[in-house]
Design a protein around this motif. Structure first.
Motif, PDB file in Angstrom:
ATOM      1  N   PRO A  57      78.932 135.420   8.394  1.00  0.00           N
ATOM      2  CA  PRO A  57      79.775 135.190   7.178  1.00  0.00           C
ATOM      3  C   PRO A  57      81.137 134.309   7.446  1.00  0.00           C
ATOM      4  CG  PRO A  57      79.030 137.479   7.301  1.00  0.00           C
ATOM      5  CD  PRO A  57      78.479 136.493   8.848  1.00  0.00           C
ATOM      6  N   ASP A  58      81.533 134.324   8.662  1.00  0.00           N
ATOM      7  CA  ASP A  58      82.756 133.648   9.156  1.00  0.00           C
ATOM      8  C   ASP A  58      82.717 132.323   9.306  1.00  0.00           C
ATOM      9  OD1 ASP A  58      81.751 134.406  11.324  1.00  0.00           O
ATOM     10  OD2 ASP A  58      83.544 135.469  12.167  1.00  0.00           O
ATOM     11  N   PHE A  59      81.288 131.664   9.189  1.00  0.00           N
ATOM     12  CA  PHE A  59      81.046 130.324   9.569  1.00  0.00           C
ATOM     13  C   PHE A  59      81.433 129.531   8.304  1.00  0.00           C
ATOM     14  CE2 PHE A  59      78.255 126.647   9.376  1.00  0.00           C
ATOM     15  CZ  PHE A  59      78.679 126.005  10.498  1.00  0.00           C
ATOM     16  N   HIS A  60      82.306 128.331   8.838  1.00  0.00           N
ATOM     17  CA  HIS A  60      82.501 127.459   7.748  1.00  0.00           C
ATOM     18  C   HIS A  60      82.452 126.002   8.262  1.00  0.00           C
ATOM     19  CE1 HIS A  60      84.315 130.775   5.221  1.00  0.00           C
ATOM     20  NE2 HIS A  60      84.929 131.071   6.246  1.00  0.00           N
ATOM     21  N   ALA A  61      81.580 125.517   7.722  1.00  0.00           N
ATOM     22  CA  ALA A  61      81.454 123.782   8.036  1.00  0.00           C
ATOM     23  C   ALA A  61      82.494 123.044   8.145  1.00  0.00           C
ATOM     24  CB  ALA A  61      80.058 123.533   7.264  1.00  0.00           C
ATOM     25  N   PRO A  62      82.891 122.219   8.836  1.00  0.00           N
ATOM     26  CA  PRO A  62      83.972 121.284   8.943  1.00  0.00           C
ATOM     27  C   PRO A  62      83.934 120.238   7.604  1.00  0.00           C
ATOM     28  CG  PRO A  62      82.810 121.349  11.126  1.00  0.00           C
ATOM     29  CD  PRO A  62      81.915 122.053  10.188  1.00  0.00           C
ATOM     30  N   VAL A  63      85.043 120.091   7.205  1.00  0.00           N
ATOM     31  CA  VAL A  63      85.163 119.345   6.068  1.00  0.00           C
ATOM     32  C   VAL A  63      85.404 117.848   6.182  1.00  0.00           C
ATOM     33  CG1 VAL A  63      86.385 119.048   3.643  1.00  0.00           C
ATOM     34  CG2 VAL A  63      86.229 121.220   4.755  1.00  0.00           C
ATOM     35  N   GLY A  64      84.736 116.933   5.434  1.00  0.00           N
ATOM     36  CA  GLY A  64      84.994 115.581   5.931  1.00  0.00           C
ATOM     37  C   GLY A  64      83.922 115.224   6.894  1.00  0.00           C
ATOM     38  N   GLY A  65      84.083 113.770   7.228  1.00  0.00           N
ATOM     39  CA  GLY A  65      83.154 113.223   8.307  1.00  0.00           C
ATOM     40  C   GLY A  65      81.688 113.335   7.898  1.00  0.00           C
ATOM     41  N   GLY A 102      76.282 129.934   4.740  1.00  0.00           N
ATOM     42  CA  GLY A 102      75.529 131.106   4.317  1.00  0.00           C
ATOM     43  C   GLY A 102      74.200 131.217   4.655  1.00  0.00           C
ATOM     44  N   GLU A 103      73.472 131.389   3.586  1.00  0.00           N
ATOM     45  CA  GLU A 103      71.933 131.519   3.645  1.00  0.00           C
ATOM     46  C   GLU A 103      71.167 130.388   2.967  1.00  0.00           C
ATOM     47  OE1 GLU A 103      70.403 135.365   3.132  1.00  0.00           O
ATOM     48  OE2 GLU A 103      71.191 136.136   4.927  1.00  0.00           O
ATOM     49  N   TRP A 104      70.153 129.795   3.385  1.00  0.00           N
ATOM     50  CA  TRP A 104      69.256 128.886   2.413  1.00  0.00           C
ATOM     51  C   TRP A 104      67.839 128.858   2.927  1.00  0.00           C
ATOM     52  CZ3 TRP A 104      72.033 127.188   6.350  1.00  0.00           C
ATOM     53  CH2 TRP A 104      71.421 126.126   7.267  1.00  0.00           C
ATOM     54  N   THR A 105      67.188 128.621   2.050  1.00  0.00           N
ATOM     55  CA  THR A 105      65.364 128.772   2.301  1.00  0.00           C
ATOM     56  C   THR A 105      65.063 127.347   2.574  1.00  0.00           C
ATOM     57  OG1 THR A 105      65.274 131.260   1.344  1.00  0.00           O
ATOM     58  CG2 THR A 105      63.437 130.155   1.681  1.00  0.00           C
ATOM     59  N   PHE A 106      64.247 127.156   3.350  1.00  0.00           N
ATOM     60  CA  PHE A 106      63.436 125.778   3.411  1.00  0.00           C
ATOM     61  C   PHE A 106      61.906 126.165   3.516  1.00  0.00           C
ATOM     62  CE2 PHE A 106      61.290 122.924   6.389  1.00  0.00           C
ATOM     63  CZ  PHE A 106      61.587 121.798   6.001  1.00  0.00           C
ATOM     64  N   TRP A 107      61.080 125.382   2.707  1.00  0.00           N
ATOM     65  CA  TRP A 107      59.746 125.469   2.537  1.00  0.00           C
ATOM     66  C   TRP A 107      59.032 124.316   3.336  1.00  0.00           C
ATOM     67  CZ3 TRP A 107      57.654 130.148   1.073  1.00  0.00           C
ATOM     68  CH2 TRP A 107      58.569 130.879   0.099  1.00  0.00           C
ATOM     69  N   PHE A 108      58.028 124.783   3.986  1.00  0.00           N
ATOM     70  CA  PHE A 108      57.040 123.581   4.583  1.00  0.00           C
ATOM     71  C   PHE A 108      55.597 124.171   4.488  1.00  0.00           C
ATOM     72  CE2 PHE A 108      57.575 126.447   8.023  1.00  0.00           C
ATOM     73  CZ  PHE A 108      56.555 126.327   9.018  1.00  0.00           C
ATOM     74  N   ALA A 109      54.762 123.033   4.215  1.00  0.00           N
ATOM     75  CA  ALA A 109      53.185 123.181   4.016  1.00  0.00           C
ATOM     76  C   ALA A 109      52.692 123.979   5.283  1.00  0.00           C
ATOM     77  CB  ALA A 109      52.680 122.031   3.738  1.00  0.00           C
ATOM     78  N   PRO A 137      75.978 129.684  15.790  1.00  0.00           N
ATOM     79  CA  PRO A 137      77.042 128.565  15.701  1.00  0.00           C
ATOM     80  C   PRO A 137      77.829 128.847  17.023  1.00  0.00           C
ATOM     81  CG  PRO A 137      77.363 129.735  13.572  1.00  0.00           C
ATOM     82  CD  PRO A 137      76.515 130.622  14.639  1.00  0.00           C
ATOM     83  N   LEU A 138      78.340 127.587  17.581  1.00  0.00           N
ATOM     84  CA  LEU A 138      79.072 127.856  18.590  1.00  0.00           C
ATOM     85  C   LEU A 138      79.978 128.978  18.796  1.00  0.00           C
ATOM     86  CD1 LEU A 138      79.784 123.958  19.787  1.00  0.00           C
ATOM     87  CD2 LEU A 138      77.927 125.382  20.317  1.00  0.00           C
ATOM     88  N   GLY A 139      80.378 129.683  19.590  1.00  0.00           N
ATOM     89  CA  GLY A 139      81.194 130.886  19.546  1.00  0.00           C
ATOM     90  C   GLY A 139      80.558 132.132  19.034  1.00  0.00           C
ATOM     91  N   HIS A 140      79.420 132.132  18.241  1.00  0.00           N
ATOM     92  CA  HIS A 140      78.765 133.290  18.028  1.00  0.00           C
ATOM     93  C   HIS A 140      77.374 133.227  18.597  1.00  0.00           C
ATOM     94  CE1 HIS A 140      81.728 132.471  15.017  1.00  0.00           C
ATOM     95  NE2 HIS A 140      81.692 133.481  14.438  1.00  0.00           N
ATOM     96  N   THR A 178      70.839 147.759  16.808  1.00  0.00           N
ATOM     97  CA  THR A 178      70.675 146.992  15.790  1.00  0.00           C
ATOM     98  C   THR A 178      71.033 145.362  16.261  1.00  0.00           C
ATOM     99  OG1 THR A 178      70.632 146.354  13.349  1.00  0.00           O
ATOM    100  CG2 THR A 178      72.755 147.050  14.576  1.00  0.00           C
ATOM    101  N   SER A 179      71.075 144.321  15.505  1.00  0.00           N
ATOM    102  CA  SER A 179      71.210 143.241  15.859  1.00  0.00           C
ATOM    103  C   SER A 179      72.634 142.907  15.104  1.00  0.00           C
ATOM    104  CB  SER A 179      70.088 142.101  15.115  1.00  0.00           C
ATOM    105  OG  SER A 179      68.780 142.405  15.364  1.00  0.00           O
ATOM    106  N   PHE A 180      72.968 141.879  15.649  1.00  0.00           N
ATOM    107  CA  PHE A 180      74.840 141.480  15.398  1.00  0.00           C
ATOM    108  C   PHE A 180      75.056 140.319  16.290  1.00  0.00           C
ATOM    109  CE2 PHE A 180      74.619 143.511  19.506  1.00  0.00           C
ATOM    110  CZ  PHE A 180      75.740 143.343  20.083  1.00  0.00           C
ATOM    111  N   TYR A 181      76.335 139.673  15.423  1.00  0.00           N
ATOM    112  CA  TYR A 181      76.738 138.492  16.145  1.00  0.00           C
ATOM    113  C   TYR A 181      77.708 139.038  17.215  1.00  0.00           C
ATOM    114  CZ  TYR A 181      74.656 135.102  13.176  1.00  0.00           C
ATOM    115  OH  TYR A 181      73.684 134.081  12.452  1.00  0.00           O
TER     116      TYR A 181
END
Length: 199
Positions: free
Chosen positions: A20-28, A59-66, A112-115, A157-160
């Protein structure tokens, strides 16, 4: 940008999840790269596809492949990387996905790096006094400890697990150990060897 593709009975859906605390760098320059291989024969993996997107999703997203196979179990190896200005944002990890029937959906937790996404044994009830301790250390050197955390929940359990990338040597391998605090029994923990900072 959405990587969501229409579901069908012959597709595999991979839900990529980030902390939840991952934020993509802005710009570039931003890029998401997904590579998938079929590895039923590890000596001769078959390339299923490589997808590139000029953006990064949080966050979360779903990718589909055949999945064009029927009545046969298939093992896929999935690699995903996020780039910002050509620099990787995720640890280099391969994910194994076994598909026996379609439609198939599975969640892959990205690091992500750091997690570092950590999974401690199969979940089971653990009394509070048997809390689980997880240590991140240099591979083969448990005494060279970087991070130690105790899971005080009633369920292993599982965690970061968070770590400081500035204390990591690029290209060096690290590993995890886990024990229950009451009996000092070693518990199964994953991932195994992992590079916490790309070279």
């Amino acid at each position: 940008m959405s990587l969501l593709k229409n579901e069908s009975n012959t597709r595999v859906g991979l839900t990529f999840s980030l902390p939840p605390d991952f934020h993509a760098p802005v710009g570039g320059a931003q890029e998401t790269v997904i590579d998938i291989q079929m590895i039923n024969n590890p000596l001769q993996p078959i390339e299923i596809g490589s997808w590139r997107y000029a953006s990064i999703v949080e966050g979360e997203w779903t990718f589909w492949f055949a999945h064009p196979y029927a009545n046969i179990g298939i093992q896929y190896r999935v690699h995903i990387q996020l780039f910002h200005d050509n620099r990787p944002l995720l640890l280099r990890q391969h994910y194994s996905v076994i598909v026996n029937n379609t439609p198939h959906r599975e969640t892959l937790h990205l690091s992500p790096l750091g997690h570092l996404y950590v999974s401690v044994q199969q979940p089971r009830d653990i009394p509070a006094e048997e809390a689980v301790t997880v240590c991140l250390h240099e591979a083969g050197q448990p005494e060279a400890e970087l991070v130690r955390v105790t899971q005080d929940e009633h369920r292993a359990t599982s965690f970061y697990l968070k770590y400081d990338p500035d204390k990591i040597l690029p290209g060096k391998y690290y590993s995890l150990t886990s024990t229950d605090n009451k009996y000092n029994h070693t518990l199964s923990v994953s991932p195994g060897l992992v590079q916490l900072l790309p070279e």
